[in-house]
Design a protein around this motif. Structure first.
Motif, short mmCIF file in Angstrom:
data_model
loop_
_atom_site.label_atom_id
_atom_site.label_comp_id
_atom_site.label_asym_id
_atom_site.label_seq_id
_atom_site.Cartn_x
_atom_site.Cartn_y
_atom_site.Cartn_z
N THR A 28 46.63 34.85 82.10
CA THR A 28 45.65 35.64 83.08
C THR A 28 44.40 36.01 82.28
OG1 THR A 28 47.53 36.54 84.16
CG2 THR A 28 45.51 37.81 84.06
N ALA A 29 44.37 36.38 80.98
CA ALA A 29 43.11 36.83 80.23
C ALA A 29 42.09 35.68 80.16
CB ALA A 29 43.51 37.20 79.09
N ALA A 30 42.60 34.65 79.42
CA ALA A 30 41.59 33.34 79.39
C ALA A 30 41.38 32.51 80.65
CB ALA A 30 42.09 32.67 78.05
N VAL A 31 42.28 32.58 81.57
CA VAL A 31 42.62 31.60 82.70
C VAL A 31 43.11 30.43 82.04
CG1 VAL A 31 41.72 30.47 84.92
CG2 VAL A 31 40.82 32.89 83.86
N VAL A 32 42.03 29.56 81.54
CA VAL A 32 42.23 28.08 81.00
C VAL A 32 41.61 28.13 79.71
CG1 VAL A 32 42.15 25.69 81.34
CG2 VAL A 32 42.59 26.90 83.34
N SER A 33 42.31 27.95 78.61
CA SER A 33 41.59 28.06 77.37
C SER A 33 41.65 26.53 76.59
CB SER A 33 42.38 29.12 76.27
OG SER A 33 41.79 29.27 75.07
N PRO A 34 40.65 26.01 76.32
CA PRO A 34 40.73 24.55 75.63
C PRO A 34 41.15 24.52 74.33
CG PRO A 34 38.57 25.31 75.86
CD PRO A 34 39.38 26.42 76.52
N ILE A 35 41.97 23.86 73.89
CA ILE A 35 42.38 23.66 72.48
C ILE A 35 41.47 22.34 71.73
CG2 ILE A 35 44.53 23.18 71.12
CD1 ILE A 35 46.22 24.44 73.22
N GLY A 36 41.17 22.73 70.74
CA GLY A 36 40.29 21.82 69.86
C GLY A 36 40.91 21.30 68.84
N GLU A 37 41.93 21.72 68.17
CA GLU A 37 42.72 21.37 67.03
C GLU A 37 43.97 22.19 66.98
OE1 GLU A 37 41.83 22.60 62.32
OE2 GLU A 37 40.29 21.37 63.33
N LEU A 38 44.84 21.29 66.29
CA LEU A 38 46.34 21.83 66.09
C LEU A 38 46.48 21.54 64.68
CD1 LEU A 38 49.03 20.85 68.59
CD2 LEU A 38 47.83 23.05 68.41
N LYS A 39 46.97 22.35 63.85
CA LYS A 39 47.54 22.10 62.46
C LYS A 39 48.92 22.22 62.39
CE LYS A 39 47.17 23.82 57.71
NZ LYS A 39 46.49 24.93 56.53
N TRP A 40 49.57 21.27 61.72
CA TRP A 40 51.19 21.09 61.85
C TRP A 40 51.50 20.22 60.72
CZ3 TRP A 40 53.94 16.11 62.92
CH2 TRP A 40 55.26 16.26 62.99
N GLU A 41 52.16 20.96 59.75
CA GLU A 41 52.85 20.55 58.54
C GLU A 41 51.85 19.79 57.85
OE1 GLU A 41 56.11 17.98 59.44
OE2 GLU A 41 57.32 19.80 59.93
N GLY A 42 50.74 20.31 57.61
CA GLY A 42 49.43 19.74 56.90
C GLY A 42 48.36 18.73 57.79
N GLU A 43 48.94 18.25 59.05
CA GLU A 43 48.42 17.40 59.70
C GLU A 43 47.22 17.96 60.83
OE1 GLU A 43 49.29 13.85 62.84
OE2 GLU A 43 50.66 14.62 61.82
N ILE A 44 46.23 17.69 60.78
CA ILE A 44 45.17 18.15 61.91
C ILE A 44 45.11 17.05 62.93
CG2 ILE A 44 42.97 18.94 62.34
CD1 ILE A 44 44.36 20.48 60.30
N LEU A 45 45.41 17.45 64.28
CA LEU A 45 45.34 17.09 65.35
C LEU A 45 44.12 17.52 66.11
CD1 LEU A 45 48.37 16.83 64.70
CD2 LEU A 45 48.91 16.26 66.97
N THR A 46 43.24 16.56 66.33
CA THR A 46 41.91 17.14 67.29
C THR A 46 42.01 16.52 68.80
OG1 THR A 46 40.61 17.06 65.04
CG2 THR A 46 39.46 16.88 66.99
N PHE A 47 41.50 17.14 69.66
CA PHE A 47 41.71 16.74 70.88
C PHE A 47 40.09 16.75 71.45
CE2 PHE A 47 45.43 19.21 69.92
CZ PHE A 47 46.30 18.59 70.74
N ASN A 48 39.77 15.42 71.83
CA ASN A 48 38.70 15.23 72.56
C ASN A 48 37.39 15.58 71.73
OD1 ASN A 48 37.34 14.31 74.96
ND2 ASN A 48 36.56 16.33 75.40
N ASN A 49 37.57 15.26 70.22
CA ASN A 49 36.42 15.48 69.42
C ASN A 49 36.35 16.79 69.00
OD1 ASN A 49 36.05 12.60 68.67
ND2 ASN A 49 34.94 12.59 70.67
#
Length: 359
Positions: free
Chosen positions: A302-323
């Motif tokens: 509700t607050a953000a409506v839709v919030s884009p995610i640019g990066e995830l950090k998982w066990e030291g690995e960085i996953l980047t979405f759409n640059n």
């Protein structure tokens, strides 16, 4: 015709004049809605009164055993000149689902919508009109019995308060960075994860603090049994676009059934995009990332409506979405959802409830 009696404040507060500095949840309008429950009598005495502090016994059960539920919704200034709500009936269906899990008596959903509409009409002068702003509406229920003893209450108070809210993205729709939590657990199947209750949010604070310490704005929760399957992000549901398919964790009993989540799925399917609600692992996303198939990620709420995610950090690995930039599906969802809410786009889904003229 009004359904609830109104006692108007004799000391109205100064209304904010700068929509760029409203913040979130810091200012409150002049009035609130109250309704009581007592075993044997049911819900009764709904009324609109001046916003004020509550008077409760220190022994009130909500303080000690967490028997409380809440909802979050918004009122918008529409381009048609009307105050508008977005799918309010869905909020109160979910409130009753939370009530059932917390052993709180069910409440009349239609009556709740009417209470919101009448309270918003009373305080409509507080509605900010700049694009992206709104009135945030917080309905909640607390157990008020003045006794110590772990059992469902016999007395409850239903309250609705309203807060003028600034634009969530004051500087534009910027992707957020998410930290994947691998230690703490928010909820497990059979617990209260699917209910909107305060304890779930209290349980999330330690992980949220750790994420902030590492420079991340939100936490991505994994399942509480195997720490393998993705559940939700902080106060949002989460979606991923992998090789053209939109994936989101299925509702397994430990994930909040978001109304924006539901609306997003309905829109995506309407557009003919493949959508799968299923179990998703971080290993699957990692492999998709290595194969160049991990395209977008976003949260919904509700607050953000839709919030884009640019990066995830998982066990030291960085996953980047759409640059690190917002993706086309995320952008279209945000534009469509907010367009419907504010009246820039026609409401082909029948989601908007008009409350009253804004003036």
């Amino acid at each position: 015709m009004a359904r609830f009696p109104v006692t108007y404040t004799t000391a109205p507060k100064a209304k904010p004049t700068d929509p760029d500095h409203l913040g979130f949840g810091k200012l409150f309008t002049d009035h609130m809605f109250l309704m009581d429950y007592k075993t044997g009598k049911g819900w009764h005495n709904g009324r609109i009164v001046p916003f004020d502090n509550l008077s409760l016994s220190p022994a009130a059960m909500c303080f000690h055993y967490g028997q409380t539920v809440f909802e979050g919704m918004k009122a918008y200034y529409g381009k048609d000149g009307n105050v508008r709500l977005f799918r309010p009936e869905e909020n109160f269906k979910r409130l009753n689902a939370s009530n059932k899990r917390l052993c709180i008596p069910a409440i009349d959903e239609e009556l709740c919508v009417e209470a919101v509409k009448e309270l918003v009409e009373v305080d409509k002068a507080w509605l900010p009109r700049k694009e992206g702003t709104s009135l945030y509406i917080r309905p909640f229920i607390i157990a008020t019995d003045p006794m110590l003893g772990v059992k469902p209450g016999d007395e409850y108070l239903f309250i609705i308060i309203i807060s003028p809210s600034g634009a969530y993205y004051a500087s534009g729709l910027a992707p957020v960075k998410i930290y994947v939590e691998d230690n703490y657990v928010r909820a497990v199947r059979g617990g209260t994860g699917a209910a909107k209750t305060g304890g779930n949010y209290a349980a999330s604070l330690a992980a949220q603090d750790e994420a902030h310490n590492q420079g991340y704005s939100q936490v991505l929760w994994m399942d509480g049994v195997e720490h393998k399957y993705i559940e939700e992000v902080g106060a949002m549901n989460v979606f991923f676009v992998v090789d053209g398919e939109v994936l989101t964790p299925m509702l397994s009993g430990s994930i909040l059934p978001g109304i924006t989540r539901k609306s997003s799925i309905e829109l995506l399917k309407k557009w003919g995009l493949p959508v799968s609600e299923r179990r998703i692992t971080m290993e699957e996303l990692s492999e998709a990332n290595k194969a160049g198939k991990l395209q977008e990620a976003f949260g919904t709420g509700t607050a953000a409506v839709v919030s884009p995610i640019g990066e995830l950090k998982w066990e030291g690995e960085i996953l980047t979405f759409n640059n690190g930039e917002i993706g086309p599906i995320t952008q279209k969802l945000y534009d469509t959802m907010t367009g419907i809410q504010y009246g820039d786009l026609p409401d082909e889904m029948g989601w908007v409830v008009k409350v009253c003229p804004a003036d």
